[in-house]
Write an enzyme that holds these catalytic residues in place. Structure first.
Site, short mmCIF file in Angstrom:
data_model
loop_
_atom_site.label_atom_id
_atom_site.label_comp_id
_atom_site.label_asym_id
_atom_site.label_seq_id
_atom_site.Cartn_x
_atom_site.Cartn_y
_atom_site.Cartn_z
N ASP A 185 -7.20 4.48 10.15
CA ASP A 185 -6.83 3.76 8.94
C ASP A 185 -7.94 4.02 7.93
O ASP A 185 -9.10 3.66 8.17
CB ASP A 185 -6.67 2.25 9.23
CG ASP A 185 -5.53 1.65 8.43
OD1 ASP A 185 -5.21 2.21 7.36
OD2 ASP A 185 -4.96 0.63 8.86
N CYS B 235 -4.09 -17.19 15.28
CA CYS B 235 -3.84 -16.29 16.40
C CYS B 235 -3.97 -17.07 17.69
O CYS B 235 -4.69 -18.05 17.74
CB CYS B 235 -4.85 -15.15 16.43
SG CYS B 235 -4.59 -13.98 15.11
N ARG C 39 7.16 0.02 1.77
CA ARG C 39 7.02 -1.07 2.75
C ARG C 39 5.79 -1.92 2.47
O ARG C 39 4.83 -1.44 1.89
CB ARG C 39 6.98 -0.51 4.18
CG ARG C 39 5.91 0.53 4.43
CD ARG C 39 6.38 1.47 5.54
NE ARG C 39 5.36 2.42 5.98
CZ ARG C 39 5.08 3.55 5.35
NH1 ARG C 39 5.69 3.85 4.23
NH2 ARG C 39 4.16 4.37 5.82
N ARG D 174 -9.39 -7.80 11.23
CA ARG D 174 -9.43 -8.86 10.21
C ARG D 174 -10.38 -9.97 10.63
O ARG D 174 -10.17 -11.14 10.35
CB ARG D 174 -8.02 -9.42 9.98
CG ARG D 174 -7.05 -8.33 9.63
CD ARG D 174 -5.87 -8.81 8.82
NE ARG D 174 -5.00 -7.68 8.57
CZ ARG D 174 -3.87 -7.45 9.23
NH1 ARG D 174 -3.43 -8.30 10.14
NH2 ARG D 174 -3.16 -6.37 8.97
N CYS E 64 -9.31 -11.94 19.16
CA CYS E 64 -9.71 -10.69 19.79
C CYS E 64 -11.05 -10.27 19.21
O CYS E 64 -11.22 -10.28 17.99
CB CYS E 64 -8.68 -9.61 19.51
SG CYS E 64 -7.01 -10.16 19.90
N ASP F 289 -11.61 0.33 13.46
CA ASP F 289 -11.98 0.26 12.04
C ASP F 289 -13.47 -0.01 11.84
O ASP F 289 -14.18 -0.40 12.76
CB ASP F 289 -11.19 -0.87 11.36
CG ASP F 289 -9.75 -0.49 11.13
OD1 ASP F 289 -9.47 0.71 10.93
OD2 ASP F 289 -8.89 -1.39 11.15
N ARG G 238 0.82 -1.21 0.00
CA ARG G 238 0.00 0.00 0.00
C ARG G 238 0.85 1.25 0.00
O ARG G 238 0.54 2.23 -0.66
CB ARG G 238 -0.87 -0.03 1.25
CG ARG G 238 -1.49 1.27 1.61
CD ARG G 238 -2.71 1.08 2.45
NE ARG G 238 -3.64 0.18 1.79
CZ ARG G 238 -4.53 -0.56 2.44
NH1 ARG G 238 -4.59 -0.53 3.76
NH2 ARG G 238 -5.34 -1.35 1.77
N TYR G 239 1.94 1.21 0.75
CA TYR G 239 2.80 2.39 0.86
C TYR G 239 3.98 2.22 -0.09
O TYR G 239 4.33 1.10 -0.46
CB TYR G 239 3.31 2.51 2.30
CG TYR G 239 2.23 2.78 3.31
CD1 TYR G 239 1.69 4.05 3.44
CD2 TYR G 239 1.76 1.77 4.15
CE1 TYR G 239 0.70 4.31 4.38
CE2 TYR G 239 0.78 2.03 5.09
CZ TYR G 239 0.25 3.29 5.20
OH TYR G 239 -0.72 3.55 6.13
N LYS H 116 -2.91 4.79 6.91
CA LYS H 116 -3.10 5.42 8.22
C LYS H 116 -2.98 6.94 8.11
O LYS H 116 -2.06 7.45 7.48
CB LYS H 116 -2.06 4.90 9.19
CG LYS H 116 -2.23 3.42 9.45
CD LYS H 116 -1.11 2.89 10.30
CE LYS H 116 -1.14 1.38 10.37
NZ LYS H 116 -0.72 0.74 9.10
N CYS I 79 -10.96 -7.53 16.48
CA CYS I 79 -10.01 -7.69 15.38
C CYS I 79 -10.53 -7.09 14.08
O CYS I 79 -11.64 -7.36 13.66
CB CYS I 79 -9.71 -9.17 15.14
SG CYS I 79 -8.48 -9.40 13.85
#
Ligand SMILES: *Cc1c(COP(=O)(O)O)cnc(C)c1O
Ligand code: SF4
Length: 437
Positions: free
Chosen positions: A340, A135, A126, A144, A139, A303, A122-123, A347, A142
């Site tokens: 984000d 995981c 990186r 995702r 959570c 998000d 995306r950037y 971000k 989350c």
């Protein structure tokens, strides 16, 4: 403080009659005995949900599965569990099934910015590299969530190799962020292999790993793991503490090992309604983090993922929290507050306003106390290094790689040498009218 307390001993005993401290502190034992159904959860905490609620909870975990490590579960305050920040992060709420009309499965468009499976590019310089779909805990907040549970798999070696190949063939990438899932749920051997392969790529300058294990499975940070990580410097690790209560004797020990291995540690917190959305809680959290050599990195606005409606706070709450940190506490204890961007813009940092006005020769600022002050601009200024776009100012001869520099986005507008004077979205009605004329 003990690593294994009375409550943990009781929980371990219910899980397995011959459980010992050595089991409790074994990360594989913790994972094998993760709590995945509500009956066991009730039994372990000595609570009972009403029949109606239970039915809705069963519906919820069918869509978004439940999984809690015995260790994380042991941090729940059973007396007051409904308001407990650990409980709320780990245990489903029936609110998860109410999908708000602006919520999306993939609000960050991660799937669209993905040139090969596992990579989000995306950037400019990186990439995010999802090397593990598993995981230690699911959570509830989350981002995702769409993926959690349903792709509970470790990508094959071939798939990971494809991602590495993409990085090798894309030399603009100088920073690789290993994420998931949780990369530390891979075996030591696989972690070693991935880090070794990435290190062979000359254009990669740093590798970062994002993991929640120090919070929910601190026993994963073993001496063996740390000895492997140490071989792959410069390596950074970012973890994910959301509440000061998560910083325990066990998690401190995990952080100590990582820091002693020379790994710079950062922390990303998600702002969560009813869990940590108060200046006092965040301040306590950042203080405990820096005490344990962890630098608060980001404070995330929650998000727009499906099933997170009940966790969202207004952005104003986040700014209020930033206002209470900046100037009030050590600069290195203050994270950046970020949203984000839905749709994949990445971000975006948001802050209280400190620059309140300016004239041709002065800027007006305010500080955290409300002092309003001025800064006099210099009377003369020679732009020694020249414009943002590289010209013949001498930078070219000063260091290698300067010739590759190119202004992007808003930076371009600031550059006198670049001809761009406006960034205009494609296909506005106005522009289409022009084209049709
Ligand atoms: C967060 C993120 C990164 C890393 O961003 P930093 O601001 O450098 O920490 C990279 N790629 C994606 C897709 C991300 O979401
Ligand atoms: S550890 Fe991270 S990726 Fe895994 S469920 Fe928690 S927030 Fe999601």
């Amino acid at each position: 403080m003990t690593i294994y307390n009375q409550k943990q001993q009781e929980i371990a005993g219910i899980i397995s009659s011959n459980a010992k401290v050595s089991h409790w502190k074994n990360w594989r034992w913790q994972l094998q005995h993760s709590v995945r159904d509500i009956d066991i959860f009730e039994k372990l905490l000595g609570i009972k949900f009403a029949a109606g609620e239970r039915k809705q909870l069963d519906e919820t975990i069918k869509k978004f599965p439940l999984s809690i490590t015995p260790y994380y579960l042991s941090l729940i305050d059973t007396e007051n569990y409904k308001n407990d920040p650990i409980y709320k992060q780990a245990f489903p709420s029936i609110s998860e099934l109410q999908v708000g009309n602006c919520e999306m499965r993939d609000p960050l468009d991660e799937d669209k910015d993905s040139p090969v499976p596992g990579i989000t590019h995306r950037y400019p310089d990186r990439v995010l590299f999802q090397v593990c779909g598993v995981c230690s805990m699911y959570c509830r907040h989350c981002t995702r969530k769409r993926k959690v549970g349903d792709v509970d798999v470790i990508p094959s070696k071939e798939e990971i190799a494809m991602g590495i190949e993409y990085i090798r063939n894309t030399p603009v990438i100088r920073d690789v962020l290993l994420s998931g899932g949780d990369p530390f749920l891979l075996s030591d051997e696989n972690i070693d292999w991935i880090l070794t392969e990435i290190k062979k790529i000359d254009s990669v300058e740093v590798v970062r790993i994002g993991t929640r294990t120090p919070v929910v499975l601190p026993y994963r940070i073993t001496d063996d793991l740390v000895n492997i990580l140490k071989k792959h410097h410069p390596l950074w690790v970012n973890t994910h503490f959301n509440h000061p209560r998560e910083i325990t004797a066990s998690s401190k020990e995990a952080l100590r090992k990582l820091a002693d291995a020379g790994i710079p540690l950062g922390n990303q917190t998600v702002l969560l309604a009813g869990i940590n959305d108060h200046p006092i809680i965040i301040k306590k959290l950042v203080h405990k983090l820096v005490q344990n050599r962890v630098r608060p990195y980001y404070l995330y606005q929650c998000d727009l993922s499906e099933g997170l409606k009940h966790f969202r706070t207004p952005v104003g709450r986040g700014i209020e929290i930033m206002e209470s940190l900046i100037g009030h506490t050590s600069g290195f204890a203050v994270p950046s507050y970020v949203i984000d961007a839905p749709g994949g813009g990445g971000k975006i940092r948001v802050m209280p306003q400190y620059l309140i006005s300016w004239s041709h020769d002065k800027v007006v600022l305010r500080n955290f106390e409300g002092v309003i002050t001025t800064y006099q601009e210099p009377e003369t200024y020679e732009n020694f290094f020249g414009n943002i776009n590289i010209d013949d100012s001498g930078l070219l001869s000063m260091f290698e790689g300067a010739e590759d520099y190119k202004a992007i986005g808003i930076e371009k507008l600031l550059s006198d040498l670049n001809e761009t004077i406006a960034l205009v979205p494609e296909k506005t009605e106005r522009i289409e009218r022009r084209d049709n004329a």
